[in-house]
Design a protein around this motif. Structure first.
Motif, mmCIF file in Angstrom:
data_model
loop_
_atom_site.group_PDB
_atom_site.id
_atom_site.type_symbol
_atom_site.label_atom_id
_atom_site.label_comp_id
_atom_site.label_asym_id
_atom_site.label_seq_id
_atom_site.Cartn_x
_atom_site.Cartn_y
_atom_site.Cartn_z
ATOM 1 N N ALA A 36 0.704 -1.157 0.007
ATOM 2 C CA ALA A 36 -0.102 0.046 0.087
ATOM 3 C C ALA A 36 0.832 1.192 -0.013
ATOM 4 C CB ALA A 36 -0.855 -0.011 1.241
ATOM 5 N N GLN A 93 -6.914 -0.614 -5.562
ATOM 6 C CA GLN A 93 -6.117 -1.490 -4.720
ATOM 7 C C GLN A 93 -6.618 -2.522 -4.326
ATOM 8 O OE1 GLN A 93 -4.574 0.427 -0.775
ATOM 9 N NE2 GLN A 93 -3.109 1.382 -1.889
ATOM 10 N N GLY A 135 2.338 1.437 -3.540
ATOM 11 C CA GLY A 135 1.594 1.785 -4.376
ATOM 12 C C GLY A 135 1.145 3.380 -4.252
ATOM 13 N N SER A 140 -1.748 -2.511 -6.837
ATOM 14 C CA SER A 140 -2.216 -1.275 -6.788
ATOM 15 C C SER A 140 -2.202 -0.548 -7.981
ATOM 16 C CB SER A 140 -0.980 -0.648 -5.890
ATOM 17 O OG SER A 140 -1.397 0.638 -5.687
#
Length: 86
Positions: A5, A61, A8, A32
């Motif tokens: 995350a 995502q 991304g 992502s």
């Protein structure tokens, strides 16, 4: 998942990360994708879906897993073809 995350958010290109647990023969995936590019949920599902698993999330995502990683090469090929087709 947090590493993916964070990565991304910093990247301006789509990324798909996967990890294989060789003890359990399972695979986890995180995808992502910046807004306007490919759908991260569909991309992740292309990889784990071909292994009998599921992914969920949004167009930007997604994460998922499959319990059988024995055909991972074919799954990676399918995910690559998905990304290249867009």
């Amino acid at each position: 998942k947090k590493v993916g995350a964070d990565l991304g958010k910093k990247m301006s290109i789509p990324i798909l990360l996967y990890s294989i647990d060789s003890d359990k023969n399972s695979v986890s995936v995180f995808a992502s994708s910046p807004a306007g590019s490919l759908n991260a949920s569909q991309w992740a599902n292309t990889l784990v879906g071909s292994l009998g698993g599921k992914a969920g999330g949004s167009a930007t995502q997604s994460s998922g897993a499959a319990r059988d990683a024995s055909n991972i090469a074919e799954a990676i090929s399918a995910a690559t073809k998905f990304a290249e087709s867009l």
